[in-house]
Design a protein around this motif. Structure first.
Motif, short mmCIF file in Angstrom:
data_model
loop_
_atom_site.label_atom_id
_atom_site.label_comp_id
_atom_site.label_asym_id
_atom_site.label_seq_id
_atom_site.Cartn_x
_atom_site.Cartn_y
_atom_site.Cartn_z
N ARG A 196 22.47 -8.93 -13.70
CA ARG A 196 21.35 -8.92 -12.75
C ARG A 196 21.08 -7.55 -12.15
NH1 ARG A 196 23.76 -14.05 -11.43
NH2 ARG A 196 22.28 -15.77 -11.81
N SER A 197 22.01 -6.62 -12.32
CA SER A 197 21.85 -5.31 -11.70
C SER A 197 22.52 -4.23 -12.54
CB SER A 197 22.46 -5.30 -10.30
OG SER A 197 23.88 -5.44 -10.39
N ARG A 198 22.27 -2.99 -12.18
CA ARG A 198 22.91 -1.86 -12.85
C ARG A 198 24.43 -1.93 -12.69
NH1 ARG A 198 23.72 1.17 -16.95
NH2 ARG A 198 24.53 3.25 -16.49
N GLY A 199 24.86 -2.40 -11.50
CA GLY A 199 26.29 -2.55 -11.26
C GLY A 199 26.93 -3.54 -12.21
N ASP A 200 26.21 -4.62 -12.53
CA ASP A 200 26.73 -5.62 -13.47
C ASP A 200 26.91 -5.00 -14.86
OD1 ASP A 200 26.61 -7.48 -11.44
OD2 ASP A 200 24.71 -8.37 -12.12
N VAL A 201 25.96 -4.17 -15.26
CA VAL A 201 26.04 -3.51 -16.56
C VAL A 201 27.24 -2.56 -16.60
CG1 VAL A 201 24.92 -1.85 -18.10
CG2 VAL A 201 23.58 -3.70 -17.06
N ILE A 202 27.43 -1.80 -15.52
CA ILE A 202 28.54 -0.86 -15.46
C ILE A 202 29.88 -1.59 -15.53
CG2 ILE A 202 29.76 0.79 -13.97
CD1 ILE A 202 26.99 1.71 -12.99
N ARG A 203 29.99 -2.71 -14.82
CA ARG A 203 31.25 -3.48 -14.87
C ARG A 203 31.49 -4.05 -16.26
NH1 ARG A 203 29.62 -4.78 -9.62
NH2 ARG A 203 28.57 -6.71 -10.24
N THR A 204 30.44 -4.44 -16.95
CA THR A 204 30.58 -4.94 -18.32
C THR A 204 31.02 -3.82 -19.26
OG1 THR A 204 28.90 -6.65 -17.95
CG2 THR A 204 29.35 -6.05 -20.24
N GLN A 205 30.47 -2.63 -19.08
CA GLN A 205 30.87 -1.48 -19.90
C GLN A 205 32.34 -1.13 -19.66
OE1 GLN A 205 27.82 1.08 -18.28
NE2 GLN A 205 26.69 1.11 -20.22
N ARG A 206 32.76 -1.15 -18.41
CA ARG A 206 34.15 -0.83 -18.08
C ARG A 206 35.10 -1.87 -18.67
NH1 ARG A 206 33.23 0.85 -11.70
NH2 ARG A 206 32.45 2.98 -12.12
N ARG A 207 34.67 -3.12 -18.64
CA ARG A 207 35.52 -4.17 -19.21
C ARG A 207 35.68 -3.98 -20.72
NH1 ARG A 207 37.76 -8.77 -17.72
NH2 ARG A 207 38.01 -10.46 -19.22
N MET A 208 34.57 -3.66 -21.37
CA MET A 208 34.63 -3.43 -22.82
C MET A 208 35.55 -2.27 -23.16
SD MET A 208 33.63 -4.10 -25.87
CE MET A 208 32.10 -5.01 -25.89
N LEU A 209 35.41 -1.18 -22.42
CA LEU A 209 36.26 -0.01 -22.67
C LEU A 209 37.73 -0.38 -22.48
CD1 LEU A 209 36.57 3.03 -23.24
CD2 LEU A 209 36.31 3.42 -20.78
N CYS A 210 38.03 -1.10 -21.41
CA CYS A 210 39.41 -1.51 -21.14
C CYS A 210 39.95 -2.38 -22.27
CB CYS A 210 39.47 -2.26 -19.82
SG CYS A 210 41.11 -2.95 -19.44
N LEU A 211 39.18 -3.35 -22.73
CA LEU A 211 39.63 -4.25 -23.79
C LEU A 211 39.90 -3.49 -25.08
CD1 LEU A 211 37.22 -7.17 -22.99
CD2 LEU A 211 39.71 -7.32 -22.95
N MET A 212 39.01 -2.58 -25.42
CA MET A 212 39.21 -1.80 -26.65
C MET A 212 40.44 -0.90 -26.54
SD MET A 212 35.40 -0.85 -28.07
CE MET A 212 34.92 0.14 -26.65
N ASN A 213 40.61 -0.25 -25.40
CA ASN A 213 41.75 0.66 -25.25
C ASN A 213 43.08 -0.10 -25.14
OD1 ASN A 213 40.53 3.13 -25.61
ND2 ASN A 213 40.03 3.38 -23.44
N ARG A 214 43.05 -1.31 -24.60
CA ARG A 214 44.28 -2.12 -24.57
C ARG A 214 44.67 -2.51 -26.00
NH1 ARG A 214 46.14 -4.76 -19.94
NH2 ARG A 214 46.75 -6.56 -21.20
#
Length: 256
Positions: A102-120
């Motif tokens: 719903r917001s730019r913040g939601d997109v940023i949190r989704t990007q951070r989650r993706m990065l974390c999952l890939m790096n884990r």
């Protein structure tokens, strides 16, 4: 999703818990690509939540792709219990992200989650983490939004811009040095519109998994766009399109 030896990639979010949500219909379509400097080789690449056909590029090859595909509608139950368990384990310890963007913040949190999952996943495989790169981020974000706005799903844009060309235009690719660029794309609705679902689907697809765990990749850009590149899904509040760019190069550019 090839200056040395390329391969394909993914994203994620926690699985829905209630039976009603688990049985909700979802649509997801994934594809991946890996490219590098110079010559051109083309092969089609399309896939679904459970099956993906991807490029197997050669070293030093620039691989333009024209893959397209109709969405495959599946039940969220298409992920079996072992995969659901694997997704929950992979997500443990990574920042949460909302189901609906719903917001730019939601997109940023989704990007951070993706990065974390890939790096884990890379850490468990004994690999160095991927580092966010501003140029690849712009390439990924623009491609995700472009697919939604122009209603297509492919590595190559309608006007012929493949991932390698987009990376060069961004300034990521040096003028005279070896480089490699890979790309994974996906879109989904409902439960499949989250980073966790997409990541899990990619990790169970050998070509996408190879991109995520590609030893040759060093940098990454993650694009997430609200909406999907297909008509007929406005009834779903959760709709998202993902584009992840992987890369590495020798020398320095304005992107680092």
């Amino acid at each position: 999703m090839t200056a040395t030896e390329p391969s394909p990639g993914t994203t994620s979010r926690p699985l829905p818990r209630s039976p009603a949500r688990v049985l909700a219909a979802v649509a997801v379509l994934c594809a991946c690509l890996a490219t590098g400097a110079s010559a051109a080789v083309a092969r089609p690449a399309t896939g679904t939540l459970t099956d993906v056909t991807a490029f197997a590029p050669m070293a030093g090859a620039s691989v333009p792709d024209g893959d397209t595909g109709a969405p495959v509608i599946r039940s969220a139950a298409a992920l079996d219990a072992p995969r659901a368990t694997a997704a929950r384990r992979a997500a443990h310890g990574c920042p949460s992200a909302p189901a609906v963007l719903r917001s730019r913040g939601d997109v940023i949190r989704t990007q951070r989650r993706m990065l974390c999952l890939m790096n884990r996943a890379r850490a468990r495989a004994g690999l160095a983490p991927l580092h966010p790169n501003q140029c690849l981020h712009r390439v990924a974000s623009r491609h995700a939004h472009d697919m939604v706005n122009r209603r297509y799903f492919a590595h190559t844009t309608p006007n012929g811009w493949d991932p390698g060309r987009r990376a060069r235009a961004s300034g990521y690719v040096p003028r005279s040095a070896s480089w490699i660029v890979g790309e994974n794309i996906a879109w989904g609705v409902g439960g499949a519109a989250t980073a966790g679902w997409v990541f899990n689907a990619w990790m169970h697809s050998p070509p996408h998994r190879r991109n995520i765990l590609g030893r040759q990749f060093r940098d990454v850009g993650i694009g997430v766009a609200p909406g999907v590149p297909a008509h007929g899904f406005r009834a779903y509040a959760a709709r998202a399109t993902f584009s992840v760019e992987f890369g590495a190069h020798q020398g320095r550019t304005r992107c680092g």
